[in-house]
Motif scaffolding. Structure first.
Motif: not given
Length: 371
Positions: A266-271
């Motif tokens: 789980s990371r930032s949506e843009g990654q």
């Protein structure tokens, strides 16, 4: 001659299937080749069956293609993949506009085996086992080979029970890491078992099985092998898994043993990320296992996505609790970012989950056979 007569109606595309079955039955290689040649000769004299083929349309997956042909996809999917292996992309994806051979029926193979078995009392039965944990549609596991005979694999999917792990949203619905990691783990277990491995699935959900949906419903009834309640506390949960794996490792002392842990990040949506592999910094065998699977992924990307560079890596990550504390040589796999739209395609598409499991299994085979 009776054996030849019993299978004269089989088309040429089935010869490889027949050869594969007879090898599993224990026939010597020379005898197998001779019998297949005899079949070809008889077919040439008697008649040549026309092949039943179908052309994939844009948007078709294997399941939808088979359904459109009026057959139960779960009965013939493995057979379809086997006979069309050279025509598929990423091992399990169709290519629009490409023609594929339809399985005649899975019963053809059974009939072949039955007719041969009647000729001799010394012939082994076709190896097939049922595992209810895989669900009704996928519980039958037919042996593909014995390449992993004598090996033991422990498979741990991330989180589960009271902890769903990383969360994301797709089409307005919540999606959870543990459901997708578990589905991929079950598919991987099935692949390894088909090659003769003994597999311990450490996190289990008796109600789910392998699912072919994009949205996997979230529940909290997973247990730890064999039927232990999963603690809510993170440290307690990790200690429980380590204890289970290490106890089994001790019980199987002296045997070839490996551990595969599967998570979704789980990371930032843009990654947008690729698949990563971690190992213990001091484990030579763990590093080799991670590297072998990584090499397989690199090769698949190069072949099927030549315009895209594979950015996934394999590296030591001893800080991870399961990497640090478990005894078998292992690799810890991060599948993708559950919050990123591009990664969600990899995770949510059931064909992609199957491809991931198959690629991982091919890397495992590479690791074991490159000793």
């Amino acid at each position: 001659m009776k054996i030849i007569e019993s299978i004269v109606s089989i088309s040429k595309v089935d010869h490889e299937r027949v050869e594969h079955v007879w090898h599993n039955l224990g026939f010597p290689y020379v005898m197998v080749k001779y019998m297949v040649v005899c079949i070809c000769a008889v077919q040439f004299v008697v008649a040549q069956d026309s092949l039943n083929t179908v052309t994939a349309e844009p948007g078709d997956g294997i399941l939808s293609l088979l359904r459109k042909q009026g057959v139960d996809p779960y009965e013939v999917m493995d057979e379809f993949i086997y006979i069309n292996s050279e025509r598929l992309k990423d091992s399990v994806h169709l290519v629009a506009g490409r023609t594929y051979v339809m399985p005649r029926t899975v019963l053809d193979t059974v009939a072949i085996v039955d007719s041969i078995q009647k000729q001799s009392t010394d012939i082994k039965k076709l190896e097939s086992s049922k595992y209810d944990l895989f669900g009704e549609k996928h519980k039958n596991v037919i042996a593909k080979s014995k390449r992993l005979k004598g090996t033991i694999y422990y498979l741990v999917s991330g989180h589960g029970g009271p902890d769903p792990g990383a969360m994301g949203t797709y089409a307005g619905k919540a999606i959870a890491e543990d459901e997708y990691a578990y589905d991929i783990t079950l598919r991987l277990a099935r692949e390894l078992m088909a090659h003769g491995a003994t597999v311990y699935i450490i996190i289990q959900d008796g109600n789910d099985g392998i699912r072919d949906d994009r949205i996997l419903e979230i529940d909290h009834d997973e247990v730890a092998y064999p039927d232990k309640e999963i603690p809510l506390n993170q440290v307690a949960r990790l200690k429980q898994r380590v204890q289970i794996v290490n106890d089994l490792y001790k019980d199987n002392k002296g045997k070839y043993q490996r551990l595969i842990v599967t998570h979704v990040d789980s990371r930032s949506e843009g990654q947008n990320i690729d698949v990563f592999f971690y190992h213990h910094e001091k484990s030579k065998n763990g590093k080799k296992l991670a590297e072998s699977i990584h090499k397989t992924f690199e090769a698949k990307y190069k072949k099927f996505q030549p315009n895209r560079t594979y950015a996934g890596t394999f590296e030591d990550r001893t800080s991870l609790y399961l990497v640090k504390k478990t005894h078998p040589a292992m690799t810890f796999i991060e599948i993708g970012n559950i919050r990123n739209a591009k990664d969600q395609v990899r995770i949510l598409d059931p064909d992609n989950r199957q491809a991931l499991a198959k690629w991982i299994s091919e890397g495992i085979l590479l690791d074991y056979e490159d000793k």
